[in-house]
Design a protein around this motif. Structure first.
Motif, PDB file in Angstrom:
ATOM      1  N   PHE A 234       0.851  -1.188   0.000  1.00  0.00           N
ATOM      2  CA  PHE A 234       0.000   0.000   0.000  1.00  0.00           C
ATOM      3  C   PHE A 234       0.889   1.240   0.000  1.00  0.00           C
ATOM      4  O   PHE A 234       1.859   1.312   0.754  1.00  0.00           O
ATOM      5  N   GLY A 235       0.557   2.226  -0.845  1.00  0.00           N
ATOM      6  CA  GLY A 235       1.384   3.412  -0.933  1.00  0.00           C
ATOM      7  C   GLY A 235       0.585   4.661  -1.206  1.00  0.00           C
ATOM      8  O   GLY A 235      -0.537   4.607  -1.716  1.00  0.00           O
ATOM      9  N   ALA A 236       1.211   5.820  -0.893  1.00  0.00           N
ATOM     10  CA  ALA A 236       0.623   7.138  -1.125  1.00  0.00           C
ATOM     11  C   ALA A 236      -0.628   7.329  -0.266  1.00  0.00           C
ATOM     12  O   ALA A 236      -0.875   6.573   0.684  1.00  0.00           O
ATOM     13  N   GLY A 237      -1.423   8.346  -0.586  1.00  0.00           N
ATOM     14  CA  GLY A 237      -2.634   8.637   0.171  1.00  0.00           C
ATOM     15  C   GLY A 237      -2.531   9.960   0.900  1.00  0.00           C
ATOM     16  O   GLY A 237      -1.516  10.663   0.851  1.00  0.00           O
ATOM     17  N   THR A 238      -3.621  10.303   1.576  1.00  0.00           N
ATOM     18  CA  THR A 238      -3.634  11.511   2.393  1.00  0.00           C
ATOM     19  C   THR A 238      -4.157  11.196   3.783  1.00  0.00           C
ATOM     20  O   THR A 238      -5.174  10.509   3.948  1.00  0.00           O
ATOM     21  N   THR A 239      -3.426  11.676   4.769  1.00  0.00           N
ATOM     22  CA  THR A 239      -3.811  11.530   6.176  1.00  0.00           C
ATOM     23  C   THR A 239      -4.404  12.833   6.700  1.00  0.00           C
ATOM     24  O   THR A 239      -4.638  12.978   7.894  1.00  0.00           O
ATOM     25  N   GLY A 240      -4.639  13.780   5.815  1.00  0.00           N
ATOM     26  CA  GLY A 240      -4.908  15.183   6.085  1.00  0.00           C
ATOM     27  C   GLY A 240      -3.930  15.991   5.272  1.00  0.00           C
ATOM     28  O   GLY A 240      -4.223  17.079   4.789  1.00  0.00           O
ATOM     29  N   SER A 241      -2.741  15.442   5.088  1.00  0.00           N
ATOM     30  CA  SER A 241      -1.749  15.921   4.124  1.00  0.00           C
ATOM     31  C   SER A 241      -1.226  14.706   3.366  1.00  0.00           C
ATOM     32  O   SER A 241      -1.350  13.569   3.826  1.00  0.00           O
ATOM     33  N   ASN A 242      -0.648  14.932   2.206  1.00  0.00           N
ATOM     34  CA  ASN A 242      -0.161  13.823   1.392  1.00  0.00           C
ATOM     35  C   ASN A 242       0.948  13.059   2.098  1.00  0.00           C
ATOM     36  O   ASN A 242       1.731  13.637   2.862  1.00  0.00           O
ATOM     37  N   THR A 243       1.032  11.751   1.827  1.00  0.00           N
ATOM     38  CA  THR A 243       2.062  10.917   2.439  1.00  0.00           C
ATOM     39  C   THR A 243       2.832  10.165   1.356  1.00  0.00           C
ATOM     40  O   THR A 243       2.286   9.874   0.280  1.00  0.00           O
ATOM     41  N   ASN A 244       4.112   9.860   1.629  1.00  0.00           N
ATOM     42  CA  ASN A 244       4.929   9.066   0.715  1.00  0.00           C
ATOM     43  C   ASN A 244       5.207   7.672   1.265  1.00  0.00           C
ATOM     44  O   ASN A 244       6.026   6.939   0.719  1.00  0.00           O
ATOM     45  N   VAL A 245       4.507   7.297   2.322  1.00  0.00           N
ATOM     46  CA  VAL A 245       4.754   6.020   2.997  1.00  0.00           C
ATOM     47  C   VAL A 245       4.327   4.847   2.123  1.00  0.00           C
ATOM     48  O   VAL A 245       3.234   4.853   1.540  1.00  0.00           O
ATOM     49  N   ILE A 246       5.199   3.830   2.025  1.00  0.00           N
ATOM     50  CA  ILE A 246       4.863   2.538   1.422  1.00  0.00           C
ATOM     51  C   ILE A 246       4.945   1.499   2.519  1.00  0.00           C
ATOM     52  O   ILE A 246       5.923   1.466   3.284  1.00  0.00           O
ATOM     53  N   GLU A 247       3.935   0.632   2.639  1.00  0.00           N
ATOM     54  CA  GLU A 247       3.932  -0.416   3.654  1.00  0.00           C
ATOM     55  C   GLU A 247       3.411  -1.714   3.052  1.00  0.00           C
ATOM     56  O   GLU A 247       2.810  -1.708   1.980  1.00  0.00           O
ATOM     57  N   PHE A 248       3.664  -2.825   3.719  1.00  0.00           N
ATOM     58  CA  PHE A 248       3.312  -4.123   3.126  1.00  0.00           C
ATOM     59  C   PHE A 248       2.783  -5.092   4.169  1.00  0.00           C
ATOM     60  O   PHE A 248       3.022  -4.943   5.374  1.00  0.00           O
ATOM     61  N   VAL A 249       2.075  -6.104   3.685  1.00  0.00           N
ATOM     62  CA  VAL A 249       1.607  -7.228   4.494  1.00  0.00           C
ATOM     63  C   VAL A 249       1.881  -8.511   3.727  1.00  0.00           C
ATOM     64  O   VAL A 249       2.057  -8.508   2.514  1.00  0.00           O
ATOM     65  N   THR A 250       1.931  -9.621   4.454  1.00  0.00           N
ATOM     66  CA  THR A 250       1.929 -10.948   3.842  1.00  0.00           C
ATOM     67  C   THR A 250       0.480 -11.393   3.770  1.00  0.00           C
ATOM     68  O   THR A 250      -0.180 -11.569   4.792  1.00  0.00           O
ATOM     69  N   ILE A 251      -0.039 -11.575   2.559  1.00  0.00           N
ATOM     70  CA  ILE A 251      -1.483 -11.728   2.366  1.00  0.00           C
ATOM     71  C   ILE A 251      -2.036 -12.981   3.026  1.00  0.00           C
ATOM     72  O   ILE A 251      -3.176 -12.996   3.501  1.00  0.00           O
ATOM     73  N   SER A 252      -1.261 -14.048   3.090  1.00  0.00           N
ATOM     74  CA  SER A 252      -1.771 -15.312   3.632  1.00  0.00           C
ATOM     75  C   SER A 252      -1.878 -15.317   5.143  1.00  0.00           C
ATOM     76  O   SER A 252      -2.474 -16.216   5.716  1.00  0.00           O
ATOM     77  N   THR A 253      -1.280 -14.325   5.818  1.00  0.00           N
ATOM     78  CA  THR A 253      -1.335 -14.251   7.280  1.00  0.00           C
ATOM     79  C   THR A 253      -2.251 -13.105   7.691  1.00  0.00           C
ATOM     80  O   THR A 253      -2.814 -12.402   6.853  1.00  0.00           O
ATOM     81  N   LEU A 254      -2.414 -12.895   8.984  1.00  0.00           N
ATOM     82  CA  LEU A 254      -3.110 -11.729   9.507  1.00  0.00           C
ATOM     83  C   LEU A 254      -2.105 -10.863  10.253  1.00  0.00           C
ATOM     84  O   LEU A 254      -1.127 -11.362  10.787  1.00  0.00           O
ATOM     85  N   GLY A 255      -2.350  -9.552  10.303  1.00  0.00           N
ATOM     86  CA  GLY A 255      -1.452  -8.687  11.054  1.00  0.00           C
ATOM     87  C   GLY A 255      -1.404  -7.296  10.471  1.00  0.00           C
ATOM     88  O   GLY A 255      -1.964  -7.000   9.404  1.00  0.00           O
TER      89      GLY A 255
END
Length: 374
Positions: A234-255
């Protein structure tokens, strides 16, 4: 050369013949693997490297020395049948519920597929398996109203979407989605003035309501998502201001999502697509309209790198892909456009004209049947 033709070998015992040395098949046909059900594995032995075809899952399996594992296929159709689908969006003068499709490996204008179920909507998210496309959440034509409806289609056919279930909260627009071959994730979004960091998941082969998966590191909307067969990003978006954060998950697990790296610049309403190994983020608003395409290597972590440029400067566009080609459609520049353009994902460079959508729109939920989950 000595040629030996054997039509049948029998009476060799339960394990069959053993060939000591190289075994070469000089043929343009095929080899039929041993096959059976999941239950038939019992008593098969434990030789690492063993291959068989599972008639329950319709997948090839490999024994790795400790367990049987599915051999991951990269494409459901070897005959150029990767299909991309665009559903919903904001058009002039109102929202639309029509679904259009393209054949990703060719070029040309989009073709009518059918309609989404229920009310028209935009700012919805989409994900897919090799056979099903799912559209979840979004804003309806009623000003400020959101929906938690999930629809599904069979991508290889045409026709109207059918109700699948609901997201975990009453309504979410500006959310993002990605998937593996079996599981779809919906993340982030907004309902009214509330931003969410929720990640929901569904099993794409069945129907039913979404279940809690975990959380993003930020509450945000206008984000985008992509995936490999195992990892969601998951990347980009706005939290109230624009963000450059990229984050990830392992789809087969939860967390909860983990830090991956940063985009070149903070942005929102980018479009994302991927091959099984490389992910692309394109366009967006940062803080003006941009045409930048940037890429990451999904299996590692790190910051995004410049890939090339789109032919236009859109935000709120849709994206889908095959294992080799990424396609971007629609958007806002700040006028609505119906452009479709594409890149070859493994080759850095600028996008090329593909064709046109039937309806100029932004933002549309888009997905494909290309590698069992993009």
């Amino acid at each position: 050369m000595t040629v030996l033709r054997v039509d049948t070998i029998s009476g060799i015992g339960s394990d069959g013949p053993v060939f000591d040395g190289d075994l070469e098949f000089n043929s343009q046909n095929y080899v039929i693997l041993p096959k059976g059900t999941t239950g038939d594995r019992v008593g098969l032995g434990s030789t690492a490297g063993a291959l068989r075809y599972n008639t329950d899952s319709n997948k090839v399996e490999l024994y790795d020395g400790s367990q049987w594992a599915e051999v991951q296929s990269s494409r459901p159709d070897l005959n150029g049948g990767a299909r991309g689908v665009f559903g919903g969006g904001a058009a002039t003068p109102t929202y639309v519920n029509n679904i259009e499709y393209i054949n990703i490996q060719s070029t040309g204008n989009a073709i009518d597929f059918g309609d989404m179920s229920g009310s028209v909507r935009a700012h919805n998210a989409a994900c897919s398996s090799a056979t099903r496309g799912l559209f979840g959440g979004g804003y309806t034509a009623t000003p400020g109203a959101t929906t938690n409806t999930i629809d599904y289609i069979t991508i290889s056919s045409t026709g109207d979407a059918v109700d699948f279930g609901d997201l975990t909260v009453i309504g979410r627009g500006f959310n993002a989605a990605c998937s593996s071959s079996t599981r779809g994730l919906f993340a982030g979004g907004r309902d009214g003035g509330t931003l969410y960091n929720i990640i929901d998941y569904v099993t794409t082969a069945s129907t039913g309501n979404a279940v809690d998966f975990g959380a993003l590191s930020q509450t945000k909307r206008r984000l985008s998502a992509l995936s490999s067969p195992t990892r969601g990003v998951f990347g980009a978006g706005t939290t109230g201001s624009n963000t450059n954060v990229i984050e990830f998950v392992t789809i087969s697990t939860l967390g909860n999502a983990q830090d991956f790296g940063d985009l070149i610049a903070a942005a929102n309403t980018t479009a994302s697509c991927s091959s099984p190994t490389r992910g692309l983020f394109a366009g967006g608003f940062a803080p003006s309209f941009v045409n930048t395409i940037q890429y990451i290597t999904i299996a590692t972590t790190g910051n995004a790198v410049n890939f090339g440029s789109l032919t236009t400067t859109p935000a709120n566009l849709g994206a889908c892909s095959s294992p080799t080609r990424g396609v971007f459609g629609g958007g806002y520049t700040p006028t609505l456009i119906n452009n479709i353009e594409y890149v070859t994902i493994q080759n850095q460079g600028n996008s090329v004209d593909f064709g046109d959508l039937i309806v100029a729109r932004q933002p549309t939920g888009s997905c494909s049947n290309a590698h069992g989950g993009l």
